[in-house]
Design an enzyme around this catalytic site. Structure first.
Site, PDB file in Angstrom:
ATOM      1  N   GLU A 130       0.834  -1.205   0.000  1.00 18.79           N
ATOM      2  CA  GLU A 130       0.000   0.000   0.000  1.00 18.79           C
ATOM      3  C   GLU A 130       0.869   1.255   0.000  1.00 18.79           C
ATOM      4  O   GLU A 130       1.939   1.271   0.591  1.00 18.79           O
ATOM      5  CB  GLU A 130      -0.881  -0.025   1.257  1.00 18.79           C
ATOM      6  CG  GLU A 130      -1.883   1.090   1.390  1.00 18.79           C
ATOM      7  CD  GLU A 130      -2.816   0.876   2.574  1.00 18.79           C
ATOM      8  OE1 GLU A 130      -3.494   1.842   2.961  1.00 18.79           O
ATOM      9  OE2 GLU A 130      -2.853  -0.255   3.123  1.00 18.79           O
ATOM     10  N   GLU A 134      -3.253  10.678   3.050  1.00 15.14           N
ATOM     11  CA  GLU A 134      -4.438  10.756   3.899  1.00 15.14           C
ATOM     12  C   GLU A 134      -4.572  12.134   4.537  1.00 15.14           C
ATOM     13  O   GLU A 134      -3.573  12.807   4.786  1.00 15.14           O
ATOM     14  CB  GLU A 134      -4.385   9.703   5.009  1.00 15.14           C
ATOM     15  CG  GLU A 134      -4.485   8.269   4.517  1.00 15.14           C
ATOM     16  CD  GLU A 134      -4.425   7.276   5.650  1.00 15.14           C
ATOM     17  OE1 GLU A 134      -5.309   6.401   5.730  1.00 15.14           O
ATOM     18  OE2 GLU A 134      -3.484   7.357   6.469  1.00 15.14           O
TER      19      GLU A 134
END
Length: 272
Positions: A130, A134
Site C-alpha cells: 500500500e 491521507e
C-alpha cells in the site's frame, strides 16, 4: 497513530534510465470527473465494512457525479448498528511503478478521513502492499503519508500544509519506483523514502479514493464524529503514468490556488 519521524522536505530525484515494470501493471489513463463519470475507470465499493475498523458501509450511491467532479459523501444513517454510509472507488485495472496524480478537495469535520492510495492484498492473492496520502477532517491543514510492504509499515510522516485542504482543490501525487517513493503537493516534492527502503511495495495494486469514518476505537486518531451528514471529498481528476512512459496527467492543466516551488519559502519551511 505512529510516532513522528524526523522530516526533511524532499527533493525530486531523477528516475533511472529504464525500470522494469511490474508484470500485472495496467495502462496509463487520465479521468476527468465532471466530464466523464467515475464508473468509466473505477468500481464503486458496495459492502458492509463495519466488521473492520471502518464505521459503516460502503454505499455506491454516496459517490455522486457533479460538474465539479465526483463527490464522495459520508452520510449519517438511522440504523444504529450501521450508523454511517461511506464512499469508495477503486480502479478497474491494477497499476505498478509510475506517477499517480489526483486533484482533490478534502472533506472537513472531526471523524472524517479522506484518502488517495494504492492497495493490494489477500483478495487479489497478494500480500498487503500500500501507498497512502491521507487527510483528517479535524485538521485539514495537515497531510499524512504511509507505505506498506507485506503488511509492515514504513516511516509514517505528517506535514503541515500552507493552505486548508478543504477550502479548494489541490494536486496531490506520488511517484513509485522499485527503490524509492516520492510524494508531491502542487508539483512540489514533500517527502521521500530513503534509498532502497525495505518497506517499499513490490506488487501492483489498484488506485483507491475513499471518504470514511471509523469505529469508536479509531477516534483517538481521527476524532469523534462531529461532521455534517453528506460532507464530501471531491475528486475532479485522477491519472496514472507508468514508469518509462509519457502520457497526459492531471497536472497538465491544473493551476493550484496557492502556487509554490522548491524555492518558495512557504514550502521551504515545512514542519512535521
Amino acid at each position: 497513530m505512529a510516532a513522528h519521524v524526523p522530516i526533511i522536505p524532499a527533493h525530486a530525484v531523477a528516475a533511472s534510465s529504464r525500470i522494469k515494470q511490474l508484470s500485472k501493471s495496467g495502462k496509463n489513463f487520465r479521468s476527468v470527473f465532471g466530464v466523464e463519470p467515475v464508473e468509466e475507470t473505477f468500481r464503486l465499493s458496495n459492502w458492509n465494512a463495519s466488521d473492520s475498523f471502518y464505521g459503516g458501509r460502503w454505499a455506491p450511491e454516496n459517490v455522486v457525479n457533479t460538474v465539479q467532479g465526483a463527490e464522495f459523501r459520508v452520510e449519517r444513517e438511522p440504523d444504529t448498528h450501521i450508523p454511517f454510509s461511506m464512499a469508495e472507488a477503486k480502479s478497474q485495472q491494477r497499476l505498478g511503478y509510475g506517477r499517480y496524480e489526483a486533484v482533490m478537495q478534502i472533506g472537513k469535520g472531526s471523524g472524517l478521513v479522506s484518502a488517495f492510495f494504492t492497495y493490494t492484498g489477500p483478495y487479489d492473492g497478494d500480500p498487503h502492499d500500500e501507498i497512502d496520502i491521507e487527510f483528517l477532517g479535524k485538521d485539514t491543514s495537515k497531510i499524512e503519508f504511509n507505505y506498506w510492504r507485506n503488511g509492515k509499515r514504513g516511516k509514517h510522516a505528517i506535514f503541515d500544509l500552507p493552505f486548508d485542504a478543504s477550502a479548494a482543490p489541490h494536486l496531490y501525487a506520488f511517484e513509485w519506483a522499485p527503490d524509492r517513493i516520492t510524494w508531491y503537493v502542487d508539483g512540489v516534492a514533500y517527502y521521500a523514502t530513503e534509498p532502497n527502503d525495505a518497506f517499499i511495495p513490490q506488487h501492483a495494486g489498484r488506485m483507491f479514493f475513499s471518504h470514511w469514518t471509523g469505529t469508536p476505537q479509531m477516534r483517538g486518531w481521527h476524532g469523534k464524529p462531529d461532521f455534517e451528514s453528506g460532507e464530501a471529498m471531491t475528486v475532479s481528476c485522477a491519472s496514472f503514468t507508468p514508469v518509462n512512459k509519457t502520457a497526459p496527467t492531471c497536472g497538465d492543466s491544473f493551476q493550484p490556488a496557492l502556487a509554490g516551488s522548491a524555492g518558495n519559502p512557504v514550502y521551504a519551511t515545512l514542519s512535521p
